[in-house]
Design a protein around this motif. Structure first.
Motif, PDB file in Angstrom:
ATOM      1  N   ILE A 374       0.831  -1.202   0.000  1.00 11.42           N
ATOM      2  CA  ILE A 374       0.000   0.000   0.000  1.00 11.42           C
ATOM      3  C   ILE A 374       0.870   1.259   0.000  1.00 11.42           C
ATOM      4  O   ILE A 374       0.559   2.254  -0.676  1.00 11.42           O
ATOM      5  CB  ILE A 374      -0.960  -0.008   1.214  1.00 11.42           C
ATOM      6  N   THR A 381       1.848   6.389   4.801  1.00 11.63           N
ATOM      7  CA  THR A 381       0.472   6.132   4.410  1.00 11.63           C
ATOM      8  C   THR A 381      -0.457   6.286   5.611  1.00 11.63           C
ATOM      9  O   THR A 381      -0.054   6.028   6.750  1.00 11.63           O
ATOM     10  CB  THR A 381       0.301   4.720   3.810  1.00 11.63           C
ATOM     11  N   SER A 383      -3.651   4.959   4.944  1.00 10.54           N
ATOM     12  CA  SER A 383      -4.675   4.034   4.455  1.00 10.54           C
ATOM     13  C   SER A 383      -5.231   3.198   5.602  1.00 10.54           C
ATOM     14  O   SER A 383      -4.483   2.626   6.396  1.00 10.54           O
ATOM     15  CB  SER A 383      -4.083   3.114   3.396  1.00 10.54           C
ATOM     16  N   SER A 384      -6.544   3.114   5.682  1.00 11.94           N
ATOM     17  CA  SER A 384      -7.171   2.339   6.753  1.00 11.94           C
ATOM     18  C   SER A 384      -6.811   0.863   6.655  1.00 11.94           C
ATOM     19  O   SER A 384      -6.671   0.180   7.684  1.00 11.94           O
ATOM     20  CB  SER A 384      -8.694   2.520   6.711  1.00 11.94           C
ATOM     21  N   ASN A 385      -6.654   0.337   5.435  1.00 16.13           N
ATOM     22  CA  ASN A 385      -6.282  -1.071   5.275  1.00 16.13           C
ATOM     23  C   ASN A 385      -4.866  -1.322   5.788  1.00 16.13           C
ATOM     24  O   ASN A 385      -4.595  -2.322   6.462  1.00 16.13           O
ATOM     25  CB  ASN A 385      -6.375  -1.484   3.809  1.00 16.13           C
TER      26      ASN A 385
END
Length: 487
Positions: A374, A381, A383-385
Motif C-alpha cells: 500500500i 500512508t 490508508s485504513s487497510n
C-alpha cells in the motif's frame, strides 16, 4: 515437524551446476540415473520429495561429509550474519567474514548455499521434465516443483545478482548454460512465471511443510515488492491471503515457534528430532550453550536495542542472555532443550539433532508486506487497510492501548512511515533471515550497514550488498563465469 512421510529415500544423481566435467566418473551402479529414472508416478513423487529434502539440507553434526549440501540450515550465515542483526563471537573463521564484511569468494558457506539452491533447481527440473508420468496429480506436482524452483532462484538472485538460468535437465557438455550469468530482470521473469503457475495449480494443504497457493501468492508478492514494481498486484495477492481467512496471527507470539501446528505459519521447512536424515543443527549453532561450549551466531547490540525499545512481548521470545556466557546474547526462537522461565518445553533430547522447523513465510509477514504494498514506495500512508494490518501486528506484541486507561490512545497507529515499517519488520521477524533482504528492498542497506560497520570497526562497502560468486564455480567454468564487482 513434517507431517508427510517420505515415500522413498533415494539418492537421485543428476548433473548440477556445481558438478563440473567430472560428473559421474565413474558412473555409479547403486542408483537409478538418466533415462531409467523416474519411470512411473510413484518414482516421480519420490523425486518431488527429494526437492523438499534439498531445501531441508543436511545436519552437518550428524552427517559430516563436507560435500553434502546444507541449504536452509546455513542460510543464517549469508543473511542474518551479513546484516546488523547477528554476529560471530569474535569475528573468527569463515563465519566472521560475514559480520566483518570481508567475505571471500572461497568462503565455504557462500559455496554451500549456492550449490544447495542449484541442487533444489536441478531436482525440480527433473520433476518437471517428467511431469507426464504424474497422471491426475500432474497439476499439483508441477505447482509444487515450480514453487520450490522459484524460491531457490529468488534466494540466488537476491544474494548473488545475475546467475545462470537452468530451466531443464542439463548435459555435461552444456557448460555454456551452466556458467553463463543471466540478467537479474530475466531471472525475475522466470521466478514470476514459476510462482504464477504454482498459484494456479495449488490449493490449501494440510501442512505448512508443503507448498500451497497461499505460499506462492505470498512469495510472488515479495518478488514484486523486491522489484519495486507491480505494487497493486502485490496488494491483491496479499489481500487474497488475508481475505481467505485460512491464516491468523497466533495469540501468543511464543506459539509461532513452539506450537508448530499453528494457523500462522504458511510455509515452513520441516525437521524431525533425533533423526540423522531429517534433523537440523542451526538451533545448536544459534544457542551458544546448547550442546556446544559456544555457538556461532550472537545477537548484535543494535538488534538488542531495537527489540528492547520496539519489540514489546516479542523481545523475550527472540533473544536472551546466554547463561553459560553472560556477556553474550543469543537467539531463542528455536530453543530445542526448552526454557522453564519462558514456558518453552523441550522439543529435542539432543539439541544438535533438533526438530524445530524453519519458517520461510508466516501470516505476520503477509500483513507487513500488505502495508508495504500500500505504501508503494512512498514515504508514508494513512490508508485504513494498511493501518489495520500494522495495528494487528502491534496489538499481538502487547503494544495496544492501555485497557485500564481508555483515554490513552498513544499506541493507536494513525500514520505509518517507511521507517516505521522497517523497524516493525525487524522486531517481528528478527533472526528469521529477512533483515538483509529488507534493507536491500527498502533501499537503505548501504546507509544502515555503513553506520553499523563504522560503529563496530568493520569494513562495509557497497559491493558487499551481493555475495561473491563461489571461486570454485569460476575455476570450474574455465573463464566463462564472471565475478561480482569488489571481489
Amino acid at each position: 515437524m513434517k507431517t508427510f512421510k517420505r515415500l522413498l529415500m533415494l539418492l537421485i544423481v543428476v548433473s548440477t551446476v556445481s558438478c563440473g566435467d567430472d560428473f559421474l566418473e565413474p558412473v555409479p551402479t547403486a542408483v537409478l540415473v538418466g533415462e531409467t529414472f523416474p519411470n512411473n508416478a510413484e518414482e516421480l513423487e519420490s523425486v518431488l520429495v527429494s526437492v523438499y529434502d534439498a531445501l531441508q539440507g543436511v545436519n552437518s553434526l550428524e552427517l559430516t561429509d563436507a560435500s553434502l549440501n546444507h541449504a536452509q540450515q546455513i542460510e543464517f550465515y549469508v543473511t542474518e550474519m551479513l546484516s546488523d542483526n547477528t554476529r560471530s563471537k569474535s569475528g573468527e573463521g569463515e563465519a566472521g567474514q560475514f559480520d566483518n564484511f570481508t567475505v571471500q569468494p572461497t568462503n565455504g558457506f557462500v559455496f554451500d548455499y549456492y550449490r544447495s539452491m542449484y541442487d533444489i533447481i536441478t531436482k525440480a527440473n527433473l520433476v518437471l521434465d517428467n511431469i507426464d508420468l504424474a497422471g491426475e496429480d500432474a497439476a499439483t506436482i508441477e505447482g509444487e516443483a515450480r514453487f520450490l524452483r522459484g524460491l531457490a532462484y529468488f534466494n540466488l538472485v537476491r544474494s548473488y545478482g545475475d546467475v545462470p538460468l537452468i530451466d531443464g535437465p542439463i548435459l555435461i557438455s552444456d557448460s555454456e548454460a551452466q556458467f553463463t550469468r543471466i540478467a537479474t530482470s530475466d531471472i525475475y521473469a522466470f521466478i514470476i512465471e514459476d510462482f504464477q503457475n504454482a498459484i494456479g495449480s495449488l490449493d490449501v494443504t494440510s501442512t505448512p511443510n508443503r507448498a500451497s497457493k497461499a505460499a506462492a501468492q505470498g512469495m510472488l508478492a515479495k518478488v514484486y515488492l523486491t522489484q519495486g514494481t507491480n505494487y497493486g498486484e502485490a496488494q491483491g495477492l496479499l489481500e487474497d491471503i488475508i481475505n481467505s481467512e485460512q491464516y491468523a496471527l497466533e495469540a501468543d507470539f511464543r506459539d509461532v515457534f513452539f506450537n508448530e501446528a499453528n494457523g500462522e505459519n504458511i510455509f515452513t521447512v520441516g525437521y524431525v528430532a533425533s533423526n540423522s536424515l531429517e534433523s537440523q543443527n542451526f538451533s545448536a549453532e544459534m544457542l551458544n550453550g546448547v550442546g556446544r561450549t559456544s555457538g556461532v551466531n550472537y545477537v548484535t547490540d543494535e538488534a538488542i536495542a531495537a527489540l528492547d525499545e520496539f519489540g514489546g512481548d516479542r523481545a523475550q521470545y527472540s533473544k536472551r542472555v546466554d547463561a553459560q556466557q553472560p556477556t553474550q546474547t543469543q537467539v531463542v526462537k528455536w530453543i530445542p532443550n526448552g526454557d522453564a522461565d519462558l514456558g518453552i518445553a523441550e522439543t529435542s533430547s539432543d539439541p544438535t539433532s533438533a526438530g524445530n522447523d524453519w519458517i520461510i513465510l508466516r501470516y505476520a509477514d503477509v500483513l507487513l508486506m500488505h502495508v508495504e504494498a500500500i505504501l508503494a514506495g512512498g514515504a508514508q500512508t494513512t490508508s485504513s487497510n494498511a493501518l489495520a494490518s500494522f495495528q494487528e501486528i502491534r496489538d499481538r506484541a502487547g503494544l495496544a492501548d492501555d485497557p485500564d486507561n481508555p483515554d490513552d490512545d498513544a499506541n493507536t497507529v494513525t500514520v505509518i512511515t517507511r521507517d516505521d515499517l522497517l523497524v516493525e519488520r525487524r522486531v517481528e521477524l528478527a533472526f528469521e533471515n529477512h533483515r538483509i533482504h529488507d534493507l536491500r528492498r527498502f533501499g537503505v542497506a548501504q546507509d544502515v550497514l555503513t553506520a553499523f560497520s563504522n560503529a563496530n570497526g568493520h569494513s562495509f562497502s557497497a559491493t558487499d550488498l551481493l555475495l561473491p560468486i563461489p571461486q570454485f564455480e569460476i575455476n570450474l567454468s574455465n573463464g566463462l563465469l564472471s565475478q561480482n564487482p569488489g571481489y
